[in-house]
Design an enzyme around this catalytic site. Structure first.
Site, PDB file in Angstrom:
ATOM      1  N   GLY A  27      -8.856  -2.266  -4.070  1.00  0.00           N
ATOM      2  CA  GLY A  27      -9.676  -2.518  -2.900  1.00  0.00           C
ATOM      3  C   GLY A  27      -9.067  -3.598  -2.024  1.00  0.00           C
ATOM      4  O   GLY A  27      -7.987  -4.127  -2.310  1.00  0.00           O
TER       5      GLY A  27
ATOM      6  N   ARG B 266      -7.211   3.901  -0.469  1.00  0.00           N
ATOM      7  CA  ARG B 266      -6.509   2.760   0.126  1.00  0.00           C
ATOM      8  C   ARG B 266      -5.139   2.555  -0.515  1.00  0.00           C
ATOM      9  O   ARG B 266      -4.113   2.662   0.130  1.00  0.00           O
ATOM     10  CB  ARG B 266      -7.328   1.480  -0.015  1.00  0.00           C
ATOM     11  CG  ARG B 266      -6.635   0.240   0.564  1.00  0.00           C
ATOM     12  CD  ARG B 266      -7.507  -0.991   0.397  1.00  0.00           C
ATOM     13  NE  ARG B 266      -6.903  -2.178   0.964  1.00  0.00           N
ATOM     14  CZ  ARG B 266      -6.190  -3.081   0.269  1.00  0.00           C
ATOM     15  NH1 ARG B 266      -5.997  -2.919  -1.021  1.00  0.00           N
ATOM     16  NH2 ARG B 266      -5.692  -4.139   0.885  1.00  0.00           N
TER      17      ARG B 266
ATOM     18  N   TYR C 247     -13.041   9.834  -0.740  1.00  0.00           N
ATOM     19  CA  TYR C 247     -13.401   8.646  -1.511  1.00  0.00           C
ATOM     20  C   TYR C 247     -13.612   7.394  -0.649  1.00  0.00           C
ATOM     21  O   TYR C 247     -13.686   6.289  -1.168  1.00  0.00           O
ATOM     22  CB  TYR C 247     -12.391   8.443  -2.644  1.00  0.00           C
ATOM     23  CG  TYR C 247     -12.576   9.551  -3.665  1.00  0.00           C
ATOM     24  CD1 TYR C 247     -13.433   9.393  -4.738  1.00  0.00           C
ATOM     25  CD2 TYR C 247     -11.970  10.793  -3.493  1.00  0.00           C
ATOM     26  CE1 TYR C 247     -13.665  10.423  -5.642  1.00  0.00           C
ATOM     27  CE2 TYR C 247     -12.195  11.839  -4.378  1.00  0.00           C
ATOM     28  CZ  TYR C 247     -13.051  11.642  -5.445  1.00  0.00           C
ATOM     29  OH  TYR C 247     -13.308  12.677  -6.336  1.00  0.00           O
TER      30      TYR C 247
ATOM     31  N   HIS D 119       0.825  -1.222   0.000  1.00  0.00           N
ATOM     32  CA  HIS D 119       0.000   0.000   0.000  1.00  0.00           C
ATOM     33  C   HIS D 119       0.851   1.261   0.000  1.00  0.00           C
ATOM     34  O   HIS D 119       0.699   2.136   0.853  1.00  0.00           O
ATOM     35  CB  HIS D 119      -0.955   0.029   1.189  1.00  0.00           C
ATOM     36  CG  HIS D 119      -1.822  -1.177   1.321  1.00  0.00           C
ATOM     37  ND1 HIS D 119      -2.809  -1.283   2.278  1.00  0.00           N
ATOM     38  CD2 HIS D 119      -1.869  -2.345   0.630  1.00  0.00           C
ATOM     39  CE1 HIS D 119      -3.409  -2.453   2.164  1.00  0.00           C
ATOM     40  NE2 HIS D 119      -2.849  -3.121   1.167  1.00  0.00           N
TER      41      HIS D 119
ATOM     42  N   GLU E 146     -11.756   0.033  -7.678  1.00  0.00           N
ATOM     43  CA  GLU E 146     -12.497   1.223  -8.067  1.00  0.00           C
ATOM     44  C   GLU E 146     -11.853   1.994  -9.212  1.00  0.00           C
ATOM     45  O   GLU E 146     -10.623   2.060  -9.315  1.00  0.00           O
ATOM     46  CB  GLU E 146     -12.612   2.180  -6.871  1.00  0.00           C
ATOM     47  CG  GLU E 146     -13.294   1.599  -5.646  1.00  0.00           C
ATOM     48  CD  GLU E 146     -13.306   2.557  -4.468  1.00  0.00           C
ATOM     49  OE1 GLU E 146     -13.906   2.219  -3.443  1.00  0.00           O
ATOM     50  OE2 GLU E 146     -12.703   3.661  -4.584  1.00  0.00           O
TER      51      GLU E 146
END
Length: 372
Positions: A244, A225, A260, A164, A250
């Site tokens: 996700g 994310r 968001y 991430h 998305e």
């Protein structure tokens, strides 16, 4: 792609209009929840992929691709080697240097995004996002067309994690640099306006907050994310692709100050103050990385989904059409997709050597895709 932790120029008249739209239309305060967007049948792209050709081989996790303003060559980064190459339109590659102070995270960190200054002809600046010992950072170097020199970190303090990390860079039609950052596996950071993580950032060429940012800091939008793809369309609108956690990936239309949703929402939700995506996918069919806009459609590279998604967009409104998948399972994990200047073509790269694709170092490729 890791899922078990936390979620989610050359511009003429058209660019001037795009910049105006960005400043006047996108730079606005966050609003109420947007309704789910339907998929009208009259929305469609003018073309579709009709040919794909291998133009360059021998790569190991080519992560970022960015064309020089004159279209003569592109710069390509390798995530784990920290090397930077120039690549000709025919695919010939030459190493021009490496980015110092870089390190991997044993997962998704390393040398990631690259962006070339729109004023490169006069200042010779290029920008990189990479992982360092103290976190993720954005740095500026000088590139004379042959080699990279100098190094200046222009934005630090972006937390890193094994996964991430975000990492994509792009210049907008307003002349400012946009960057995506992941939540660094700490979900609360995505909603923290004092954190650079889980955001899309908008900054000057010196790394300062761009004028007009909604919170008077570097943040342009929040609640993300792990965003890995950003691209501007012909109207100057900013599109973003986001990984996700376990249910929905998305495609978002990004506006200044909007939230968001992550970690409150994954995909669509009805929570006040959260902005819904324009399109969602199950994580097995997407896990998106880079995106590009060509001929009325967003093209989105899928990692776990091992396909190239084509999503028609409408110039007159914010609707998107029915998404179509191309090359499903044919080329493996697809990482970067970049429009070729002056033509309806894309460059598309694999990262099958990234530890998830099961292929050895040197097995990745760059393809040229023709849209017609």
């Amino acid at each position: 792609m890791h899922r078990s932790k936390s979620k989610k120029a050359l511009f003429g008249t058209a660019a001037a209009a795009g910049a105006a739209a960005l400043v006047a239309g996108l730079v606005q305060s966050a609003g109420a929840t947007e309704p789910n967007t339907t998929e009208p049948k009259d929305v469609g792209a003018a073309g579709a992929p009709t040919a794909i050709t291998t133009i360059s081989t021998g790569w190991s996790i080519p992560w970022g691709t960015y064309w020089m303003p004159d279209g003569s060559t592109a710069l390509v980064t390798e995530r784990n080697s920290f090397k930077v190459f120039k690549v000709t339109p025919s695919g010939a590659k030459t190493q021009v240097g490496s980015v110092p102070n870089s390190q991997t995270t044993g997962g998704e960190g390393g040398l990631m995004g690259v962006a070339v200054d729109p004023d490169w002809a006069s200042n010779h600046y290029v920008y990189f996002m990479h992982t360092s010992s103290d976190g993720n950072r954005i740095a500026r170097m000088t590139y004379d067309g042959t080699s990279l020199t100098g190094y200046k970190a222009i934005l630090q303090g972006i937390k890193k994690a094994k996964y991430h990390n975000g990492g994509r860079l792009a210049f907008g039609p307003d002349g400012y640099l946009y960057a995506t950052t992941g939540d660094a596996q700490t979900t609360s950071l995505a909603q923290d306006k004092n954190s650079l993580n889980g955001k899309i950032l908008r900054l000057t060429k010196d790394g300062k907050p761009a004028p007009g940012n909604p919170f008077n800091n570097h943040i342009f939008s929040l609640g993300h994310r792990n965003p890995q793809g950003i691209a501007f369309d012909a109207q100057g609108r900013l599109w973003e692709a986001e990984l996700g956690q376990s249910s929905k990936d998305e495609l978002n239309l990004i506006k200044s100050g909007k939230n968001y949703g992550w970690p409150t929402c994954e995909g669509n939700c009805s929570v006040s103050g959260m902005t819904n995506p324009k399109k969602t996918w199950g994580v097995a069919e997407a896990s998106p990385s880079g995106i590009a806009v060509v001929d009325g459609a967003v093209y989105m590279a899928a990692l776990r989904g091992e396909r190239l998604w084509q999503i028609p967009i409408n110039a007159g409104n914010e609707n998107v059409g029915t998404a179509k998948a191309h090359y499903v399972g044919t080329y493996g994990r697809l990482r970067a997709v970049t429009k070729v200047p002056g033509s309806n073509q894309l460059w598309l790269s694999t990262t099958n050597a990234d530890g998830n694709g099961g292929e050895p170092a040197g097995s990745d490729k760059i393809f040229r895709v023709t849209i017609s």
